[in-house]
Scaffold this motif. Structure first.
Motif, PDB file in Angstrom:
ATOM      1  N   VAL A 235      -4.753   1.647 -13.180  1.00 14.77           N
ATOM      2  CA  VAL A 235      -3.530   2.213 -12.607  1.00 14.77           C
ATOM      3  C   VAL A 235      -3.647   3.732 -12.649  1.00 14.77           C
ATOM      4  N   LEU A 236      -3.534   4.343 -11.482  1.00 15.70           N
ATOM      5  CA  LEU A 236      -3.496   5.794 -11.377  1.00 15.70           C
ATOM      6  C   LEU A 236      -2.037   6.207 -11.308  1.00 15.70           C
TER       7      LEU A 236
ATOM      8  N   ALA B  57      -3.238   9.984  -3.134  1.00 12.29           N
ATOM      9  CA  ALA B  57      -3.649   8.580  -3.036  1.00 12.29           C
ATOM     10  C   ALA B  57      -3.383   8.120  -1.613  1.00 12.29           C
TER      11      ALA B  57
ATOM     12  N   ARG C  59      -4.531  -3.688  -9.743  1.00 17.81           N
ATOM     13  CA  ARG C  59      -4.203  -5.042  -9.305  1.00 17.81           C
ATOM     14  C   ARG C  59      -5.427  -5.921  -9.048  1.00 17.81           C
ATOM     15  N   ASP C  60      -6.571  -5.305  -8.786  1.00 17.79           N
ATOM     16  CA  ASP C  60      -7.747  -6.103  -8.459  1.00 17.79           C
ATOM     17  C   ASP C  60      -9.009  -5.294  -8.722  1.00 17.79           C
TER      18      ASP C  60
ATOM     19  N   ARG D 183     -10.953  -3.824  -6.650  1.00 16.28           N
ATOM     20  CA  ARG D 183     -11.055  -2.595  -5.849  1.00 16.28           C
ATOM     21  C   ARG D 183     -10.415  -1.418  -6.552  1.00 16.28           C
ATOM     22  N   TYR D 184      -9.293  -1.659  -7.230  1.00 14.75           N
ATOM     23  CA  TYR D 184      -8.556  -0.616  -7.943  1.00 14.75           C
ATOM     24  C   TYR D 184      -8.210  -1.146  -9.329  1.00 14.75           C
TER      25      TYR D 184
ATOM     26  N   ASP E  25       0.842  -1.191   0.000  1.00 16.23           N
ATOM     27  CA  ASP E  25       0.000   0.000   0.000  1.00 16.23           C
ATOM     28  C   ASP E  25       0.881   1.246   0.000  1.00 16.23           C
TER      29      ASP E  25
ATOM     30  N   ILE F 258      -3.172   2.703  -1.496  1.00 15.83           N
ATOM     31  CA  ILE F 258      -3.531   1.991  -2.721  1.00 15.83           C
ATOM     32  C   ILE F 258      -2.311   1.156  -3.125  1.00 15.83           C
TER      33      ILE F 258
ATOM     34  N   VAL G 121      -0.222   3.514  -8.996  1.00 18.80           N
ATOM     35  CA  VAL G 121      -0.891   2.735  -7.958  1.00 18.80           C
ATOM     36  C   VAL G 121      -2.175   2.143  -8.513  1.00 18.80           C
ATOM     37  N   GLY G 122      -2.589   1.020  -7.948  1.00 21.72           N
ATOM     38  CA  GLY G 122      -3.817   0.361  -8.369  1.00 21.72           C
ATOM     39  C   GLY G 122      -3.567  -0.604  -9.513  1.00 21.72           C
TER      40      GLY G 122
END
Length: 124
Positions: free
Chosen positions: A75-76, A44, A68-69, A71-72, A28, A47, A65-66
């Protein structure tokens, strides 16, 4: 406990961030941006890390970040053009690492890796 480390030499930026991505992908990440014009903002919060890199050709630092799943799912990306200096491990504890990226206009991006999140996912 806060530890101030010396500035990371520019010729080590690319390798340092490649290693950070390999070692901490999925941890995270919290990204804070401090500037005179906007104050202190959280870009962020906690994440999962996709990547962190420095591109010497474009002279740009970026962290993704993000992605991967569910929830996110996307990619930000946060980028700093023409970084002036980077301080490594400005905060290092057993569960967190942080580094600071300073841009040409005097702004600062603080990237904090929450290392406990890696082991939580591995065991959870």
């Amino acid at each position: 406990m806060e530890q101030r480390q010396p500035e990371l030499p520019r010729d080590q930026w690319r390798e340092f961030f490649d290693t950070m991505t390999r070692d901490y992908e999925g941890a995270d990440v919290t990204i804070e941006v401090v500037s005179e014009s906007t104050g202190d903002t959280v870009a962020a919060e906690r994440i999962p890390l996709a990547y962190v890199e420095y591109d010497p050709k474009d002279d740009q630092f970026s962290v993704g970040v993000g992605g991967r799943d569910g929830r996110y799912p996307v990619v930000l990306r946060h980028a700093v053009d023409h970084p002036r200096k980077i301080l490594t491990d400005t905060l290092q504890q057993g569960t967190m690492r942080a580094f600071d990226v300073f841009d040409a206009e005097g702004g600062q991006t603080i990237v904090t890796l929450h290392l406990a999140s890696i082991s939580e996912r591995a065991h959870g």
